[in-house]
Design a protein around this motif. Sequence first.
Motif, PDB file in Angstrom:
ATOM      1  N   ILE A   1       0.539  -1.312   0.062  1.00 20.59           N
ATOM      2  CA  ILE A   1       0.013  -0.675  -0.161  1.00 20.59           C
ATOM      3  C   ILE A   1       0.835   1.346   0.195  1.00 20.59           C
ATOM      4  O   ILE A   1       0.730   2.739  -1.041  1.00 20.59           O
ATOM      5  N   PHE A   2       2.168   1.037   0.468  1.00 22.78           N
ATOM      6  CA  PHE A   2       3.161   2.324   0.923  1.00 22.78           C
ATOM      7  C   PHE A   2       3.285   2.874   0.263  1.00 22.78           C
ATOM      8  O   PHE A   2       4.281   3.198  -0.110  1.00 22.78           O
ATOM      9  N   THR A   3       4.257   1.529  -0.676  1.00 25.24           N
ATOM     10  CA  THR A   3       5.911   1.586  -1.361  1.00 25.24           C
ATOM     11  C   THR A   3       5.246   1.598  -3.004  1.00 25.24           C
ATOM     12  O   THR A   3       6.156   1.074  -3.971  1.00 25.24           O
ATOM     13  N   PHE A   4       3.995   0.517  -3.103  1.00 29.58           N
ATOM     14  CA  PHE A   4       4.263   0.054  -4.731  1.00 29.58           C
ATOM     15  C   PHE A   4       3.924   1.077  -5.927  1.00 29.58           C
ATOM     16  O   PHE A   4       4.110   1.361  -6.951  1.00 29.58           O
ATOM     17  N   PRO A   5       3.034   2.406  -5.405  1.00 29.25           N
ATOM     18  CA  PRO A   5       3.015   3.095  -6.295  1.00 29.25           C
ATOM     19  C   PRO A   5       3.984   4.182  -6.858  1.00 29.25           C
ATOM     20  O   PRO A   5       4.534   4.418  -7.496  1.00 29.25           O
ATOM     21  N   ALA A   6       5.128   4.543  -5.641  1.00 30.89           N
ATOM     22  CA  ALA A   6       6.398   5.012  -5.929  1.00 30.89           C
ATOM     23  C   ALA A   6       7.465   4.018  -6.758  1.00 30.89           C
ATOM     24  O   ALA A   6       7.697   4.334  -7.529  1.00 30.89           O
ATOM     25  N   MET A   7       7.244   2.735  -6.409  1.00 31.56           N
ATOM     26  CA  MET A   7       8.185   1.650  -6.833  1.00 31.56           C
ATOM     27  C   MET A   7       7.533   1.539  -9.339  1.00 31.56           C
ATOM     28  O   MET A   7       8.127   1.587  -9.109  1.00 31.56           O
ATOM     29  N   PHE A   8       6.290   1.553  -8.011  1.00 29.81           N
ATOM     30  CA  PHE A   8       5.355   1.401 -10.292  1.00 29.81           C
ATOM     31  C   PHE A   8       5.289   2.749 -11.091  1.00 29.81           C
ATOM     32  O   PHE A   8       6.748   2.893 -12.310  1.00 29.81           O
ATOM     33  N   GLU A   9       5.585   4.605 -10.451  1.00 28.45           N
ATOM     34  CA  GLU A   9       6.369   5.224 -10.693  1.00 28.45           C
ATOM     35  C   GLU A   9       7.807   5.591 -11.373  1.00 28.45           C
ATOM     36  O   GLU A   9       8.445   5.595 -12.312  1.00 28.45           O
ATOM     37  N   LEU A  10       8.441   4.294 -10.317  1.00 22.71           N
ATOM     38  CA  LEU A  10      10.019   4.258 -10.329  1.00 22.71           C
ATOM     39  C   LEU A  10      10.473   3.904 -11.975  1.00 22.71           C
ATOM     40  O   LEU A  10      11.088   3.910 -12.670  1.00 22.71           O
ATOM     41  N   ILE A  11       9.354   2.563 -11.809  1.00 25.83           N
ATOM     42  CA  ILE A  11       9.913   1.902 -13.498  1.00 25.83           C
ATOM     43  C   ILE A  11       9.502   2.508 -14.018  1.00 25.83           C
ATOM     44  O   ILE A  11      10.182   2.462 -15.310  1.00 25.83           O
ATOM     45  N   LEU A  12       7.991   2.607 -14.273  1.00 26.77           N
ATOM     46  CA  LEU A  12       7.369   2.726 -15.464  1.00 26.77           C
ATOM     47  C   LEU A  12       7.735   4.593 -16.245  1.00 26.77           C
ATOM     48  O   LEU A  12       8.162   4.554 -16.874  1.00 26.77           O
ATOM     49  N   LYS A  13       7.789   5.622 -15.341  1.00 26.42           N
ATOM     50  CA  LYS A  13       7.830   6.627 -15.508  1.00 26.42           C
ATOM     51  C   LYS A  13       9.290   7.448 -15.687  1.00 26.42           C
ATOM     52  O   LYS A  13      10.017   7.760 -16.283  1.00 26.42           O
ATOM     53  N   ARG A  14      10.092   6.218 -14.784  1.00 23.44           N
ATOM     54  CA  ARG A  14      11.803   6.459 -14.512  1.00 23.44           C
ATOM     55  C   ARG A  14      12.768   5.534 -15.357  1.00 23.44           C
ATOM     56  O   ARG A  14      13.377   5.900 -16.812  1.00 23.44           O
ATOM     57  N   LEU A  15      12.621   4.288 -14.649  1.00 21.66           N
ATOM     58  CA  LEU A  15      13.464   4.083 -15.202  1.00 21.66           C
ATOM     59  C   LEU A  15      13.271   3.474 -16.485  1.00 21.66           C
ATOM     60  O   LEU A  15      14.014   3.250 -17.639  1.00 21.66           O
ATOM     61  N   LYS A  16      11.891   3.110 -16.929  1.00 18.32           N
ATOM     62  CA  LYS A  16      11.018   2.863 -18.346  1.00 18.32           C
ATOM     63  C   LYS A  16      11.663   4.002 -19.462  1.00 18.32           C
ATOM     64  O   LYS A  16      12.214   3.982 -20.713  1.00 18.32           O
ATOM     65  N   LYS A  17      11.634   5.130 -19.051  1.00 19.00           N
ATOM     66  CA  LYS A  17      11.801   6.361 -19.522  1.00 19.00           C
ATOM     67  C   LYS A  17      13.498   6.301 -20.008  1.00 19.00           C
ATOM     68  O   LYS A  17      13.691   6.589 -21.578  1.00 19.00           O
ATOM     69  N   PHE A  18      14.272   5.895 -18.932  1.00 21.47           N
ATOM     70  CA  PHE A  18      15.726   5.688 -18.899  1.00 21.47           C
ATOM     71  C   PHE A  18      15.989   4.801 -20.800  1.00 21.47           C
ATOM     72  O   PHE A  18      16.165   5.016 -21.338  1.00 21.47           O
ATOM     73  N   ALA A  19      15.611   3.647 -20.050  1.00 24.42           N
ATOM     74  CA  ALA A  19      15.974   2.229 -20.758  1.00 24.42           C
ATOM     75  C   ALA A  19      15.426   2.213 -22.545  1.00 24.42           C
ATOM     76  O   ALA A  19      15.910   2.314 -23.212  1.00 24.42           O
ATOM     77  N   ASP A  20      13.902   3.482 -22.524  1.00 25.52           N
ATOM     78  CA  ASP A  20      14.489   3.660 -24.112  1.00 25.52           C
ATOM     79  C   ASP A  20      15.142   4.662 -24.541  1.00 25.52           C
ATOM     80  O   ASP A  20      15.083   4.058 -25.792  1.00 25.52           O
ATOM     81  N   SER A  21      15.850   4.644 -24.308  1.00 26.89           N
ATOM     82  CA  SER A  21      16.830   5.847 -24.663  1.00 26.89           C
ATOM     83  C   SER A  21      18.115   5.433 -25.107  1.00 26.89           C
ATOM     84  O   SER A  21      18.927   5.390 -25.404  1.00 26.89           O
ATOM     85  N   VAL A  22      18.473   4.308 -23.916  1.00 20.03           N
ATOM     86  CA  VAL A  22      19.958   3.161 -24.063  1.00 20.03           C
ATOM     87  C   VAL A  22      19.607   2.465 -25.331  1.00 20.03           C
ATOM     88  O   VAL A  22      18.639   1.544 -26.025  1.00 20.03           O
ATOM     89  N   GLU A  23      21.572   2.612 -25.688  1.00 19.91           N
ATOM     90  CA  GLU A  23      21.678   1.590 -27.013  1.00 19.91           C
ATOM     91  C   GLU A  23      21.293   0.108 -26.636  1.00 19.91           C
ATOM     92  O   GLU A  23      21.639  -0.176 -25.636  1.00 19.91           O
ATOM     93  N   THR A  24      21.010  -0.683 -27.661  1.00 26.54           N
ATOM     94  CA  THR A  24      20.353  -1.806 -27.218  1.00 26.54           C
ATOM     95  C   THR A  24      21.852  -2.462 -26.932  1.00 26.54           C
ATOM     96  O   THR A  24      21.414  -3.637 -26.215  1.00 26.54           O
ATOM     97  N   ASP A  25      23.249  -3.090 -27.404  1.00 31.68           N
ATOM     98  CA  ASP A  25      23.735  -3.182 -27.201  1.00 31.68           C
ATOM     99  C   ASP A  25      24.282  -3.242 -25.889  1.00 31.68           C
ATOM    100  O   ASP A  25      25.007  -4.291 -25.240  1.00 31.68           O
ATOM    101  N   ILE A  26      24.077  -2.393 -25.089  1.00 25.43           N
ATOM    102  CA  ILE A  26      24.312  -1.903 -23.691  1.00 25.43           C
ATOM    103  C   ILE A  26      23.633  -2.724 -22.507  1.00 25.43           C
ATOM    104  O   ILE A  26      24.077  -3.129 -21.050  1.00 25.43           O
ATOM    105  N   TRP A  27      22.817  -3.399 -22.722  1.00 23.97           N
ATOM    106  CA  TRP A  27      21.680  -4.205 -21.565  1.00 23.97           C
ATOM    107  C   TRP A  27      22.506  -5.636 -22.042  1.00 23.97           C
ATOM    108  O   TRP A  27      22.243  -6.447 -21.164  1.00 23.97           O
TER     109      TRP A  27
END
Length: 443
Positions: free
Chosen positions: A141-167
């Motif tokens: 209840i207390f952490t899921f919204p923050a984790m959801f935002e971290l993954i969807l709005k932060r990590l995914k946003k950064f990840a979509d701009s990362v070069e393929t080979d770096i993964w």
Amino acid sequence: MIMFNIVMKILYILLFMIPLSILRYYPFLDKLRISLRNVIIIYTFLITLEAGVFSYITNNGSINGMEIQVYRIAWGGIFALYSFIVIKDKFFKQFFFYLIVASYSAVIFGTANFLEANIFQEVSEKHPYTITNVAVIVQIIFTFPAMFELILKRLKKFADSVETDIWKFIWLIPFMFYSMGLIFTTDLSTAESWKHIVTRYMIGIGAFTACYILLKTLKQLSDNANLKERLYFIDQQLQMQKKQYKAIAENVEKTRKARHDLRHHLILVRRYIEADKKAELLKYLEEQHQSIPVDVEKTICENTAVNVLVCYYIGLAKEKGIRTDFKISIPTDIGILDSDLSIIFGNCIENALEACERMKSGEKFIRVRAGMKMGELVIVIGNGFDGHVLYDNEQFFSIKRNGNRGIGISSVRAVAEKYGGNSEFKVVDEKNFKVSIVLRTKV
């Protein structure tokens, strides 16, 4: 009480899988191999089977904590395999997000196990998993919204701009943190120690922090590369404008001189006609025809930025014997930055030009169609090529960069996404290549 304990066991499995699966799948909803409905149906069947078997073996047999861990890990592997099958994206990119979610899970359930084993022992003996479930629910209840935002709005946003080979490499960071967590905290007999929970929190927070900083840094590097490319095209555009204006000025001067001499030419032509000297007249007219200034392409398109670029490349193509067919209708102000238009037309036409230059046979041509359609800018560029492309896993690689991924196509895709559009790079057949781009304008 028996029924209550059975419900708690089933709820334990559901809490272990469902919230974490939301974090696992949501960033990749547009990458599913099958419909979301079918994904949910199969997933529901699997989790029902897991919960049912877990309830049966815990009610009808003797099973210790370590065996429960093995059971959970085994089913975790099944669900992980299922997710990798139904999601169509780079394996290591998926694995990176999977490990992030797994690290979050380790923190949530590590805390719950600690509370049940260290503080509420009497309750847990009578009603196994009850304290764990309550602790997990409160934490979610207390952490899921923050984790959801971290993954969807932060990590995914950064990840979509990362070069393929770096993964292929950066997944090692969350993997190392998660592996350390498994090594030091898998044994539930240590759950009564404060070291158990502290270790999980340090490892979890360390994993999130390291991954966040890494992806943010990589995105910044990608943005810097795109900025350099923008500056390159702006500088190139200025050079093109200088060349075009110089050519126009030279033509104006030649035209002024020709107009000044026109009266003398007419007098001479008249005399040739009066003297009936047709041969001399034809020779004289041919000499004058050769001195007429060559046309300078300057009205291909109303949009100045696009016009300068295409005129420059048309000139280059004609010098190299490449047939051009450009029909472009783009207004002066359509709500798209000139630098973004330069990136699209500059990269695509330059790639087409280079592809034609590599051809040893067949027709060398570049065909461009661009214009407004129902509030969208539609661009279609076709060209001849030698049939040789470097393509792997939905990615084109640069021939001139020895098979490394160039930033040109990535930049075009980024511009298309910036304006809510899309781009497609397609091999039509062994002699034809096609690029289709749609941008949603802001006017």
